[in-house]
Design a protein around this motif. Structure first.
Motif, PDB file in Angstrom:
ATOM      1  N   LEU A  63       0.592  -0.881   0.261  1.00 42.34           N
ATOM      2  CA  LEU A  63       0.614  -0.268  -0.249  1.00 42.34           C
ATOM      3  C   LEU A  63       1.001   1.709  -0.624  1.00 42.34           C
ATOM      4  O   LEU A  63       0.483   2.351  -0.978  1.00 42.34           O
ATOM      5  CB  LEU A  63      -0.887  -0.334   1.392  1.00 42.34           C
ATOM      6  CG  LEU A  63      -2.220  -0.983   1.062  1.00 42.34           C
ATOM      7  CD1 LEU A  63      -3.124  -0.531   2.593  1.00 42.34           C
ATOM      8  CD2 LEU A  63      -3.637  -1.169  -0.095  1.00 42.34           C
ATOM      9  N   PRO A  70      -3.891   2.226   5.151  1.00 42.76           N
ATOM     10  CA  PRO A  70      -4.824   1.283   4.831  1.00 42.76           C
ATOM     11  C   PRO A  70      -6.441   1.307   4.794  1.00 42.76           C
ATOM     12  O   PRO A  70      -7.612   0.243   4.710  1.00 42.76           O
ATOM     13  CB  PRO A  70      -5.178   0.585   7.113  1.00 42.76           C
ATOM     14  CG  PRO A  70      -3.749   0.897   6.421  1.00 42.76           C
ATOM     15  CD  PRO A  70      -3.238   2.023   6.297  1.00 42.76           C
ATOM     16  N   VAL A  73      -8.263   1.177   1.843  1.00 47.86           N
ATOM     17  CA  VAL A  73      -8.321   0.137   1.398  1.00 47.86           C
ATOM     18  C   VAL A  73     -10.456   0.399   0.935  1.00 47.86           C
ATOM     19  O   VAL A  73     -11.096   0.707   2.447  1.00 47.86           O
ATOM     20  CB  VAL A  73      -8.206  -0.909   2.273  1.00 47.86           C
ATOM     21  CG1 VAL A  73      -8.897  -2.057   2.068  1.00 47.86           C
ATOM     22  CG2 VAL A  73      -6.013  -0.972   2.149  1.00 47.86           C
ATOM     23  N   THR A  76     -11.605  -6.392   0.647  1.00 45.31           N
ATOM     24  CA  THR A  76     -10.750  -7.272   1.162  1.00 45.31           C
ATOM     25  C   THR A  76     -11.313  -8.375   1.075  1.00 45.31           C
ATOM     26  O   THR A  76     -12.377  -8.792   1.601  1.00 45.31           O
ATOM     27  CB  THR A  76      -9.683  -6.552   2.707  1.00 45.31           C
ATOM     28  OG1 THR A  76     -11.331  -7.133   3.329  1.00 45.31           O
ATOM     29  CG2 THR A  76      -9.361  -6.098   2.814  1.00 45.31           C
ATOM     30  N   LEU A 100      -3.296  -2.438  10.186  1.00 43.50           N
ATOM     31  CA  LEU A 100      -4.201  -3.046   8.807  1.00 43.50           C
ATOM     32  C   LEU A 100      -5.313  -2.592   9.516  1.00 43.50           C
ATOM     33  O   LEU A 100      -6.221  -2.302   8.544  1.00 43.50           O
ATOM     34  CB  LEU A 100      -3.729  -3.857   8.238  1.00 43.50           C
ATOM     35  CG  LEU A 100      -4.225  -4.178   7.121  1.00 43.50           C
ATOM     36  CD1 LEU A 100      -3.341  -3.187   6.187  1.00 43.50           C
ATOM     37  CD2 LEU A 100      -3.313  -5.672   6.052  1.00 43.50           C
ATOM     38  N   ALA A 103      -8.508  -0.826   7.120  1.00 35.56           N
ATOM     39  CA  ALA A 103      -9.232  -1.588   6.170  1.00 35.56           C
ATOM     40  C   ALA A 103     -10.135  -2.672   6.217  1.00 35.56           C
ATOM     41  O   ALA A 103     -10.824  -3.077   5.317  1.00 35.56           O
ATOM     42  CB  ALA A 103      -7.506  -2.696   5.382  1.00 35.56           C
ATOM     43  N   SER A 108     -15.605  -7.137   3.202  1.00 34.89           N
ATOM     44  CA  SER A 108     -14.335  -7.668   3.562  1.00 34.89           C
ATOM     45  C   SER A 108     -15.306  -9.528   3.674  1.00 34.89           C
ATOM     46  O   SER A 108     -16.246  -9.020   4.066  1.00 34.89           O
ATOM     47  CB  SER A 108     -14.273  -7.797   4.983  1.00 34.89           C
ATOM     48  OG  SER A 108     -13.630  -6.178   5.469  1.00 34.89           O
ATOM     49  N   VAL A 127      -6.164  -7.646  -1.795  1.00 35.36           N
ATOM     50  CA  VAL A 127      -6.789  -6.049  -1.083  1.00 35.36           C
ATOM     51  C   VAL A 127      -7.196  -5.353  -2.424  1.00 35.36           C
ATOM     52  O   VAL A 127      -6.458  -5.075  -3.649  1.00 35.36           O
ATOM     53  CB  VAL A 127      -5.770  -5.667  -0.752  1.00 35.36           C
ATOM     54  CG1 VAL A 127      -6.019  -4.008  -0.584  1.00 35.36           C
ATOM     55  CG2 VAL A 127      -5.834  -6.207   0.745  1.00 35.36           C
ATOM     56  N   ALA A 129      -7.314  -1.134  -3.215  1.00 36.44           N
ATOM     57  CA  ALA A 129      -7.789   0.294  -2.319  1.00 36.44           C
ATOM     58  C   ALA A 129      -8.001   1.175  -3.856  1.00 36.44           C
ATOM     59  O   ALA A 129      -7.904   1.010  -4.630  1.00 36.44           O
ATOM     60  CB  ALA A 129      -5.972   0.852  -2.059  1.00 36.44           C
TER      61      ALA A 129
END
Length: 131
Positions: A63, A70, A73, A76, A100, A103, A108, A127, A129
């Protein structure tokens, strides 16, 4: 860049992530699935906890290389090579207690899988972003 995260009415409560992440950005950064490999190419020691720590470090490095944090993001996907919910829960907890952690407030997904790409690999994280 604008990132909006929300949990619409009618969906179940979450343990920290959001069901929906909406992004308006000029640049999207996609990281390859980050594995628990050290810079030397060796698998990180320390079992699931050590491997998760290495994945966290690798993601932070990747990143940073793109000027992302983070908080940048937007998605994930966490893969854990285990059929045990306790292992998945332990990884989720470790991630959310790490630098992190922001994130994982976004969209997620946490999955238990049969195996991952490297011998003895226990965790991998995909990931995305936005900048």
């Amino acid at each position: 860049m604008t990132i909006e995260r929300n949990n619409p009415d009618g969906l179940h409560a979450t343990p920290g992530y959001h069901h929906v992440t909406r992004v308006q950005a000029n640049t999207t950064v996609y990281l390859a699935g980050q594995c628990p490999l050290q810079a030397s190419g060796e698998l990180a020691p320390g079992g699931l906890e050590g491997q998760t720590a290495q994945v966290i470090a690798n993601i932070l490095t990747a990143l940073k290389s793109e000027g992302a944090t983070p908080e940048s993001v937007v998605r994930t996907v966490i893969y854990v090579a285990s059929p045990n919910r306790e292992d998945l829960s332990a990884v989720w907890t470790q991630l959310n207690e790490s630098p992190l952690a922001p994130a994982f407030t976004t969209a997620s997904t946490l999955l238990g899988v049969a195996q991952l790409g490297f011998p003895n690999q226990l965790v991998e994280i995909d990931v995305t972003a936005a900048l």
